[in-house]
Design an enzyme around this catalytic site. Structure first.
Site, PDB file in Angstrom:
ATOM      1  N   CYS A  88       0.803  -1.211   0.042  1.00 48.67           N
ATOM      2  CA  CYS A  88      -0.086  -0.032  -0.045  1.00 48.67           C
ATOM      3  C   CYS A  88       1.090   1.383   0.150  1.00 48.67           C
ATOM      4  O   CYS A  88       1.821   1.184   0.721  1.00 48.67           O
ATOM      5  CB  CYS A  88      -0.991   0.124   0.982  1.00 48.67           C
ATOM      6  SG  CYS A  88      -2.291  -1.319   1.151  1.00 48.67           S
ATOM      7  N   ARG A 116       4.094  -0.224  -4.759  1.00 51.00           N
ATOM      8  CA  ARG A 116       3.692  -0.702  -3.323  1.00 51.00           C
ATOM      9  C   ARG A 116       2.228  -1.548  -3.159  1.00 51.00           C
ATOM     10  O   ARG A 116       2.176  -2.076  -2.211  1.00 51.00           O
ATOM     11  CB  ARG A 116       3.835   0.674  -2.488  1.00 51.00           C
ATOM     12  CG  ARG A 116       5.047   1.229  -2.330  1.00 51.00           C
ATOM     13  CD  ARG A 116       4.870   2.229  -1.288  1.00 51.00           C
ATOM     14  NE  ARG A 116       5.045   1.623   0.001  1.00 51.00           N
ATOM     15  CZ  ARG A 116       5.795   1.072   0.784  1.00 51.00           C
ATOM     16  NH1 ARG A 116       7.072   1.204   0.527  1.00 51.00           N
ATOM     17  NH2 ARG A 116       5.658   0.657   2.196  1.00 51.00           N
ATOM     18  N   TRP A 144      -3.009  -2.694  -1.737  1.00 48.47           N
ATOM     19  CA  TRP A 144      -2.644  -4.054  -1.978  1.00 48.47           C
ATOM     20  C   TRP A 144      -3.843  -4.799  -0.926  1.00 48.47           C
ATOM     21  O   TRP A 144      -3.650  -4.465   0.243  1.00 48.47           O
ATOM     22  CB  TRP A 144      -1.363  -4.438  -1.557  1.00 48.47           C
ATOM     23  CG  TRP A 144      -0.969  -5.621  -1.929  1.00 48.47           C
ATOM     24  CD1 TRP A 144      -0.613  -6.294  -3.216  1.00 48.47           C
ATOM     25  CD2 TRP A 144      -0.957  -6.685  -1.117  1.00 48.47           C
ATOM     26  NE1 TRP A 144      -0.233  -7.853  -3.096  1.00 48.47           N
ATOM     27  CE2 TRP A 144      -0.688  -7.968  -1.812  1.00 48.47           C
ATOM     28  CE3 TRP A 144      -1.281  -6.838   0.106  1.00 48.47           C
ATOM     29  CZ2 TRP A 144      -0.288  -9.078  -1.119  1.00 48.47           C
ATOM     30  CZ3 TRP A 144      -1.059  -8.238   1.115  1.00 48.47           C
ATOM     31  CH2 TRP A 144      -0.610  -9.038   0.006  1.00 48.47           C
ATOM     32  N   ASN A 153      -2.040   1.678   5.997  1.00 50.77           N
ATOM     33  CA  ASN A 153      -1.160   0.753   5.338  1.00 50.77           C
ATOM     34  C   ASN A 153      -0.853  -0.162   6.340  1.00 50.77           C
ATOM     35  O   ASN A 153      -0.494   0.117   7.741  1.00 50.77           O
ATOM     36  CB  ASN A 153      -0.001   1.174   4.728  1.00 50.77           C
ATOM     37  CG  ASN A 153       1.210   0.247   4.538  1.00 50.77           C
ATOM     38  OD1 ASN A 153       0.623  -0.984   4.346  1.00 50.77           O
ATOM     39  ND2 ASN A 153       2.423   0.403   4.384  1.00 50.77           N
ATOM     40  N   GLY A 154      -1.126  -1.597   6.282  1.00 50.89           N
ATOM     41  CA  GLY A 154      -0.645  -2.422   7.521  1.00 50.89           C
ATOM     42  C   GLY A 154      -2.225  -3.224   7.863  1.00 50.89           C
ATOM     43  O   GLY A 154      -3.114  -3.321   7.045  1.00 50.89           O
ATOM     44  N   GLU A 191      15.644 -18.902  -6.778  1.00 53.02           N
ATOM     45  CA  GLU A 191      15.514 -17.822  -6.880  1.00 53.02           C
ATOM     46  C   GLU A 191      14.987 -17.184  -8.218  1.00 53.02           C
ATOM     47  O   GLU A 191      13.867 -16.757  -8.725  1.00 53.02           O
ATOM     48  CB  GLU A 191      16.715 -16.707  -6.956  1.00 53.02           C
ATOM     49  CG  GLU A 191      16.516 -15.620  -7.538  1.00 53.02           C
ATOM     50  CD  GLU A 191      15.644 -14.520  -7.229  1.00 53.02           C
ATOM     51  OE1 GLU A 191      14.795 -14.758  -6.214  1.00 53.02           O
ATOM     52  OE2 GLU A 191      15.642 -13.384  -7.996  1.00 53.02           O
ATOM     53  N   LYS A 215      11.669 -15.586  -9.913  1.00 47.53           N
ATOM     54  CA  LYS A 215      11.651 -14.760 -10.968  1.00 47.53           C
ATOM     55  C   LYS A 215      10.384 -14.892 -12.065  1.00 47.53           C
ATOM     56  O   LYS A 215       9.767 -14.241 -12.709  1.00 47.53           O
ATOM     57  CB  LYS A 215      12.896 -14.418 -11.651  1.00 47.53           C
ATOM     58  CG  LYS A 215      14.073 -13.536 -10.951  1.00 47.53           C
ATOM     59  CD  LYS A 215      13.405 -12.134 -10.971  1.00 47.53           C
ATOM     60  CE  LYS A 215      12.781 -11.776  -9.626  1.00 47.53           C
ATOM     61  NZ  LYS A 215      13.687 -12.086  -8.262  1.00 47.53           N
ATOM     62  N   GLU A 249       6.796 -14.816 -10.650  1.00 44.73           N
ATOM     63  CA  GLU A 249       5.853 -13.455 -10.349  1.00 44.73           C
ATOM     64  C   GLU A 249       5.967 -12.620 -11.653  1.00 44.73           C
ATOM     65  O   GLU A 249       4.591 -12.056 -11.660  1.00 44.73           O
ATOM     66  CB  GLU A 249       6.839 -12.799  -9.446  1.00 44.73           C
ATOM     67  CG  GLU A 249       8.246 -12.138  -9.507  1.00 44.73           C
ATOM     68  CD  GLU A 249       9.012 -11.699  -8.259  1.00 44.73           C
ATOM     69  OE1 GLU A 249       8.283 -11.009  -7.532  1.00 44.73           O
ATOM     70  OE2 GLU A 249      10.313 -11.693  -8.367  1.00 44.73           O
ATOM     71  N   HIS A 274      14.397 -38.236  -6.505  1.00 47.32           N
ATOM     72  CA  HIS A 274      13.566 -38.510  -5.010  1.00 47.32           C
ATOM     73  C   HIS A 274      12.021 -37.953  -5.503  1.00 47.32           C
ATOM     74  O   HIS A 274      11.413 -38.047  -4.358  1.00 47.32           O
ATOM     75  CB  HIS A 274      14.088 -37.904  -3.999  1.00 47.32           C
ATOM     76  CG  HIS A 274      15.574 -38.391  -3.838  1.00 47.32           C
ATOM     77  ND1 HIS A 274      16.059 -39.486  -3.527  1.00 47.32           N
ATOM     78  CD2 HIS A 274      16.954 -37.664  -4.246  1.00 47.32           C
ATOM     79  CE1 HIS A 274      17.436 -39.584  -3.753  1.00 47.32           C
ATOM     80  NE2 HIS A 274      17.952 -38.560  -3.827  1.00 47.32           N
ATOM     81  N   LYS A 323       5.608  -4.459  -3.997  1.00 47.60           N
ATOM     82  CA  LYS A 323       7.034  -4.324  -4.067  1.00 47.60           C
ATOM     83  C   LYS A 323       7.578  -4.710  -2.542  1.00 47.60           C
ATOM     84  O   LYS A 323       8.497  -5.352  -2.418  1.00 47.60           O
ATOM     85  CB  LYS A 323       7.650  -2.999  -4.455  1.00 47.60           C
ATOM     86  CG  LYS A 323       9.098  -2.721  -4.301  1.00 47.60           C
ATOM     87  CD  LYS A 323       9.662  -3.641  -5.262  1.00 47.60           C
ATOM     88  CE  LYS A 323      11.192  -3.414  -5.392  1.00 47.60           C
ATOM     89  NZ  LYS A 323      12.157  -4.485  -5.737  1.00 47.60           N
TER      90      LYS A 323
HETATM   91  C1  AGP Z   1      11.353 -10.423  -5.489  1.00 51.46           C
HETATM   92  O1  AGP Z   1      11.599 -10.709  -6.630  1.00 51.46           O
HETATM   93  C2  AGP Z   1      10.229 -10.442  -4.775  1.00 51.46           C
HETATM   94  N1  AGP Z   1       9.289  -9.645  -5.013  1.00 51.46           N
HETATM   95  C3  AGP Z   1      10.277 -10.533  -3.076  1.00 51.46           C
HETATM   96  O2  AGP Z   1      10.384 -11.995  -2.867  1.00 51.46           O
HETATM   97  C4  AGP Z   1      11.319  -9.879  -2.221  1.00 51.46           C
HETATM   98  O3  AGP Z   1      12.431 -10.137  -2.518  1.00 51.46           O
HETATM   99  C5  AGP Z   1      10.899 -10.018  -0.718  1.00 51.46           C
HETATM  100  O4  AGP Z   1       9.466  -9.635  -0.740  1.00 51.46           O
HETATM  101  C6  AGP Z   1      11.744  -9.591   0.287  1.00 51.46           C
HETATM  102  O5  AGP Z   1      11.814  -7.937  -0.042  1.00 51.46           O
HETATM  103  P1  AGP Z   1      12.658  -7.168   0.429  1.00 51.46           P
HETATM  104  O6  AGP Z   1      14.208  -7.624  -0.138  1.00 51.46           O
HETATM  105  O7  AGP Z   1      12.611  -5.805   0.345  1.00 51.46           O
HETATM  106  O8  AGP Z   1      13.202  -7.596   1.988  1.00 51.46           O
END
Ligand code: AGP
Length: 592
Positions: free
Chosen positions: A2, A28, A76, A102-103, A470, A474, A477, A493, A587
């Site tokens: 948010c 956000r 959000w 926000n929260g 990782e 990518k 998402e 396995h 984000k």
């Molecule tokens: C990354 O592509 C993601 N959007 C997400 O996993 C992110 O890395 C995670 O929310 C942690 O965020 P930060 O690095 O701001 O703590």
């Protein structure tokens, strides 16, 4: 999570200013948005819409009201679906109090029931709306008192802003979610969840810490302790963010811009202040147990760190995801060390881990991009990434900078700091092989070939196992294709049952001691019909597609990741999704 932005100042276009700034915070949260502006005479005009603020045409024409005080919110969703009613701002029963939040107010149901019993009627399904009603209940005691009493009644993490009809005043408070005050030379005041909202007006800021509130009246910001009401003196900080860094310029998307920026950002990370690296090394060597903590991508970086410390420094470090940290409290002491890894420095789960660690007296180092974030301010030592604002939801440049800093630290702990730095300098020198139009075009062709896949599997071994994890994040998402990363040896396995004719499988195969093993794992996949995409310094007969990467030893996690970042981006474009604002995500994840 948010975006919040407010303006109080001499410009009568407050609503328009808020609207423009809100667009810059859209990363956000972007399922709905809303703005409240106070008109002359004290009444509010409120606009609320479902959808992305950036997709509304002729937006500026919507907010032409003459007003000096306005606040907005880009949502959000947590509590309540994505509807116009649930979009912020929310109002009290009589509509005289307006809030954005926000929260999460964890006890909102109980508060709501009590308010309903008193005759209040609610218009939304959100937890946020209760706050406006709580203020309304106490207004006889004045706006400030009502606001602080409402803050004391709610539990959970929040950043909250409120306006009251007829008062040229904004009150804001935080407990867990970020809030920053900006002060411009013309007397204008801003409150925002993040700096880019007001960067074009000022670079002078004051941070709210947890359990603090601020009241903004014409040209003045007064800070108070939320519990005691005592005034707090705040330092005015000048930040060195550049406006253009927070804009995407000629690039179609922030994600591509940020991928391409890695040439500079990696160089900046490699040149991290040697004194900070030394201090961190001393802290690691002194600690009775070091734990790396992060969430999502940063959590995978932490996992790479575990391998780096083992392989380079022969040192054991623990890894915990922020959301799974609680059990660590059983072994943390005042001799423990936590290394927090984060782009935003505001991730709620990581912050909670740090709060637990602090309560045990543990020391904290943070490797963080936003130097003035809550995480940085909670730390005994901060190693800044200096990657500049990262706005695409998918983390790219911050990730490779985090990996570089961990590589520097692992080598420094091994007493081979110069060797580590040299390795990284050489690796960075090879980035042009990856960040050029020909390479991009090759990966675009690969994306075209696999864009209709149902599943993509990624395998790696050792340091490149977390890179496989990782890579899956990518791809998931931004392309929305089901992607999963595995340790090469684990497939047989169980997960190998998922492979069928044509399933794209990405094999990360650097020239390390595991090369023969990862290639035989790849063979096992090929025998079940997989389409093998090799990410490797050398082509191998079994690869159907080869994406070449330089051979860079222990820096391979950094360089191996870059073609996958590009592939994820190209898949998103090919599948016509928005890589900067993927569905269901935000984000900065400031809720637990
Ligand atoms: C990354 O592509 C993601 N959007 C997400 O996993 C992110 O890395 C995670 O929310 C942690 O965020 P930060 O690095 O701001 O703590």
């Amino acid at each position: 999570m948010c975006g919040i932005f407010a303006y109080l100042g001499p410009n009568e276009k407050a609503a328009e200013i808020v609207l423009k700034g809100l667009k810059k915070l859209e990363y956000r949260g972007y399922d709905s948005w809303g703005i409240a502006a106070q008109m002359e005479g004290g009444d509010f005009v409120i606009e609320k819409h479902v959808g992305k603020i950036s997709e509304v045409i002729n937006l500026e024409e919507k907010m032409t009201h003459s007003s000096h005080l306005a606040m907005g919110h880009s949502r959000w969703a947590t509590h309540g679906g994505v509807t116009q009613y649930n979009a912020h701002p929310h109002t009290s029963e009589d509509q005289d109090v307006v809030v954005v939040h926000n929260g999460i107010f964890e006890n909102y149901l109980e508060l709501k029931e009590a308010l309903i019993a008193k005759g209040h009627q609610f218009r939304s399904e959100t937890d946020s709306e209760v706050f406006a009603h709580l203020i309304e209940e106490e207004l006889e005691e004045g706006f400030e008192t009502a606001f602080t009493r409402a803050c004391k009644k709610v539990t959970g993490r929040f950043a909250i802003l409120a306006l009251h009809k007829g008062e040229n005043k904004l009150i804001a408070a935080r407990r867990g979610s970020p809030l920053i005050v900006g002060k411009a030379d013309d007397g204008a005041l801003f409150v925002a969840s993040d700096v880019p909202a007001f960067l074009e007006y000022t670079k002078k800021i004051q941070y709210l810490d947890d359990n603090q509130m601020v009241t903004l009246t014409e040209g003045r910001a007064h800070f108070y302790d939320l519990e005691t009401g005592s005034p707090i003196e705040k330092r005015l900080i000048s930040i060195d963010w550049k406006e253009e860094e927070a804009e995407k310029g000629a690039y179609a998307h922030f994600m591509l811009k940020e991928i391409m920026e890695q040439k500079e950002t990696l160089a900046r990370a490699i040149n991290a202040d040697p004194e900070l690296i030394q201090k961190a090394t001393a802290m690691i060597n002194k600690a009775y147990g070091t734990t790396l903590v992060g969430c999502g991508t940063a959590g995978k970086v932490a996992m790479v760190g575990e391998y780096l410390f083992a392989n380079v420094a022969k040192k054991h470090v623990n890894v915990k995801f922020g959301s799974e940290f609680k059990s660590a409290r059983h072994f943390l002491t005042d001799r423990s060390l936590i290394i927090a890894i984060s782009q935003s420095g505001e991730t709620a789960d990581t912050l909670e881990a740090l709060e637990i660690a602090k309560s045990k007296g543990a020391k904290i180092i943070s490797i963080v991009n936003v130097e003035t974030s809550t995480m940085a301010r909670m730390s005994d030592l901060v190693i800044p990434l200096k990657a500049g604002p990262e706005k695409a939801v998918a983390s790219t440049k911050a990730t490779t900078s985090q990996l570089a800093i961990l590589t520097l630290l692992a080598y420094a702990v091994a007493g081979r700091a110069n060797e580590g730095k040299q390795l990284l300098i050489e690796s960075e020198g090879k980035l042009n092989d990856l960040l050029n139009p020909r390479y991009e075009a090759h990966i675009e062709a690969v994306a075209d070939q696999i864009k209709d896949a149902q599943d993509i599997m990624i395998i790696g071994r050792d340091m490149n196992f977390p890179i496989a994890l990782e890579s899956a994040i990518k791809l998931q998402e931004v392309s929305y294709i089901h992607a999963e990363g595995f340790a090469g040896g684990e497939l047989k396995h169980g997960p190998i049952a998922l492979i069928s004719e044509g399933t794209p499988c990405i094999v990360i195969a650097p020239n390390d001691e595991y090369k023969a093993e990862i290639l035989s794992n790849a063979m096992e996949l090929k025998a079940r019909g997989a389409l093998l995409i090799g990410i490797s310094p050398d082509n191998a007969e079994i690869f159907d597609i080869w994406i070449k990467v330089p051979s860079v030893g222990n820096a391979s996690p950094i360089l191996d990741l870059i073609p996958i970042q590009i592939l994820a981006y190209k898949l998103a474009v090919a599948r016509q999704t928005n890589p900067d604002m993927p569905r269901n995500l935000a984000k900065s994840v400031t809720v637990k």
